[in-house]
Motif scaffolding. Structure first.
Motif, PDB file in Angstrom:
ATOM      1  N   UNK A   1      -2.617 -24.356 -64.566  1.00  0.00           N
ATOM      2  CA  UNK A   1      -3.346 -25.621 -64.603  1.00  0.00           C
ATOM      3  C   UNK A   1      -2.316 -26.748 -64.500  1.00  0.00           C
ATOM      4  N   UNK A   2      -2.806 -27.954 -64.426  1.00  0.00           N
ATOM      5  CA  UNK A   2      -1.903 -29.100 -64.306  1.00  0.00           C
ATOM      6  C   UNK A   2      -0.943 -29.173 -65.495  1.00  0.00           C
ATOM      7  N   UNK A   3      -1.437 -28.865 -66.678  1.00  0.00           N
ATOM      8  CA  UNK A   3      -0.593 -28.973 -67.866  1.00  0.00           C
ATOM      9  C   UNK A   3       0.407 -27.814 -67.992  1.00  0.00           C
ATOM     10  N   UNK A   4       0.213 -26.735 -67.227  1.00  0.00           N
ATOM     11  CA  UNK A   4       1.096 -25.576 -67.345  1.00  0.00           C
ATOM     12  C   UNK A   4       2.124 -25.488 -66.209  1.00  0.00           C
ATOM     13  N   UNK A   5       2.135 -26.453 -65.321  1.00  0.00           N
ATOM     14  CA  UNK A   5       3.129 -26.478 -64.250  1.00  0.00           C
ATOM     15  C   UNK A   5       3.744 -27.869 -64.247  1.00  0.00           C
ATOM     16  N   UNK A   6       4.900 -28.001 -64.892  1.00  0.00           N
ATOM     17  CA  UNK A   6       5.456 -29.331 -65.098  1.00  0.00           C
ATOM     18  C   UNK A   6       6.906 -29.503 -64.649  1.00  0.00           C
ATOM     19  N   UNK A   7       7.379 -28.620 -63.762  1.00  0.00           N
ATOM     20  CA  UNK A   7       8.746 -28.786 -63.273  1.00  0.00           C
ATOM     21  C   UNK A   7       8.895 -28.170 -61.890  1.00  0.00           C
ATOM     22  N   UNK A   8       9.906 -28.643 -61.176  1.00  0.00           N
ATOM     23  CA  UNK A   8      10.272 -28.032 -59.902  1.00  0.00           C
ATOM     24  C   UNK A   8      11.787 -28.028 -59.808  1.00  0.00           C
ATOM     25  N   UNK A   9      12.310 -27.181 -58.910  1.00  0.00           N
ATOM     26  CA  UNK A   9      13.747 -26.944 -58.867  1.00  0.00           C
ATOM     27  C   UNK A   9      14.288 -27.111 -57.452  1.00  0.00           C
ATOM     28  N   UNK A  10      15.434 -27.773 -57.359  1.00  0.00           N
ATOM     29  CA  UNK A  10      16.214 -27.825 -56.123  1.00  0.00           C
ATOM     30  C   UNK A  10      17.368 -26.840 -56.318  1.00  0.00           C
ATOM     31  N   UNK A  11      17.252 -25.584 -55.862  1.00  0.00           N
ATOM     32  CA  UNK A  11      18.269 -24.576 -56.176  1.00  0.00           C
ATOM     33  C   UNK A  11      19.654 -24.833 -55.588  1.00  0.00           C
ATOM     34  N   UNK A  12      19.731 -25.266 -54.317  1.00  0.00           N
ATOM     35  CA  UNK A  12      21.050 -25.397 -53.694  1.00  0.00           C
ATOM     36  C   UNK A  12      21.296 -26.780 -53.107  1.00  0.00           C
ATOM     37  N   UNK A  13      20.319 -27.308 -52.423  1.00  0.00           N
ATOM     38  CA  UNK A  13      20.509 -28.599 -51.766  1.00  0.00           C
ATOM     39  C   UNK A  13      19.264 -29.444 -51.958  1.00  0.00           C
ATOM     40  N   UNK A  14      19.321 -30.669 -51.431  1.00  0.00           N
ATOM     41  CA  UNK A  14      18.191 -31.561 -51.557  1.00  0.00           C
ATOM     42  C   UNK A  14      18.410 -32.611 -52.624  1.00  0.00           C
ATOM     43  N   UNK A  15      19.580 -32.587 -53.246  1.00  0.00           N
ATOM     44  CA  UNK A  15      19.897 -33.564 -54.279  1.00  0.00           C
ATOM     45  C   UNK A  15      21.369 -33.920 -54.189  1.00  0.00           C
ATOM     46  N   UNK A  16      21.703 -35.128 -54.567  1.00  0.00           N
ATOM     47  CA  UNK A  16      23.089 -35.562 -54.660  1.00  0.00           C
ATOM     48  C   UNK A  16      23.213 -36.564 -55.806  1.00  0.00           C
ATOM     49  N   UNK A  17      24.387 -36.621 -56.384  1.00  0.00           N
ATOM     50  CA  UNK A  17      24.680 -37.596 -57.420  1.00  0.00           C
ATOM     51  C   UNK A  17      25.441 -38.745 -56.784  1.00  0.00           C
ATOM     52  N   UNK A  18      24.982 -39.951 -57.012  1.00  0.00           N
ATOM     53  CA  UNK A  18      25.663 -41.141 -56.505  1.00  0.00           C
ATOM     54  C   UNK A  18      25.850 -42.099 -57.671  1.00  0.00           C
ATOM     55  N   UNK A  19      26.986 -41.988 -58.327  1.00  0.00           N
ATOM     56  CA  UNK A  19      27.247 -42.810 -59.504  1.00  0.00           C
ATOM     57  C   UNK A  19      26.347 -42.395 -60.647  1.00  0.00           C
ATOM     58  N   UNK A  20      25.519 -43.321 -61.118  1.00  0.00           N
ATOM     59  CA  UNK A  20      24.603 -43.008 -62.214  1.00  0.00           C
ATOM     60  C   UNK A  20      23.209 -42.689 -61.701  1.00  0.00           C
ATOM     61  N   UNK A  21      23.092 -42.497 -60.403  1.00  0.00           N
ATOM     62  CA  UNK A  21      21.785 -42.238 -59.796  1.00  0.00           C
ATOM     63  C   UNK A  21      21.735 -40.849 -59.186  1.00  0.00           C
TER      64      UNK A  21
END
Length: 135
Positions: free
Chosen positions: A106-126
């Motif tokens: 249900x909506x309340x039982x699925x509350x996270x998703x994962x970027x396992x390898x790529x799709x994200x980067x850190x840029x300073x504090x963002x």
């Protein structure tokens, strides 16, 4: 060595909507993949694997255009989660423990998703998340 980071995010209203949209697509995909596994076993007596289901994502994106708005590795992780749930279920059955068949989310039982390898980067504090933006 694997590393995991956990951060408190402060998304804008638009980003909150995108995150909510992504969570909803992941939840619906999880439930659909679970239904396919149940149906395949009941009708044909065969078990679907992670690979068999993950190979259908390009075709799914053609029929369900909203899946294109979610990063591909996030979708693959949804199939991995379901496969891991099934493996844990069968392990418990084999060991004679209380099994607990995988359930729909249900909506309340699925509350996270994962970027396992790529799709994200850190840029300073963002944190830059693919298809969501800089949070």
């Amino acid at each position: 060595m694997l590393r995991t980071y956990k951060f408190r995010l402060y998304p804008t209203t638009e980003q909150q909507e995108k995150i909510g949209f992504t969570l909803e697509r992941c939840r619906l995909l999880y439930n659909r993949l679970l239904e396919e596994r149940i149906l395949a076993y009941k009708t044909e007596g065969k078990k679907l694997s992670y690979g068999q289901q993950a190979n259908t994502f390009s075709e799914r994106k053609q029929h369900i255009p909203t899946l294109k708005e979610v990063h591909s590795q996030v979708l693959q992780d949804v199939a991995r989660r379901l496969d891991k749930t099934y493996q844990a279920f069968f392990r418990r059955v084999k060991n004679g423990e209380k099994a607990g068949f995988p359930r729909y989310k249900s909506i309340s039982r699925y509350d996270s998703f994962t970027y396992p390898q790529s799709g994200f980067t850190f840029e300073g504090s963002r944190l830059q998340l693919s298809k969501i933006g800089e949070v």
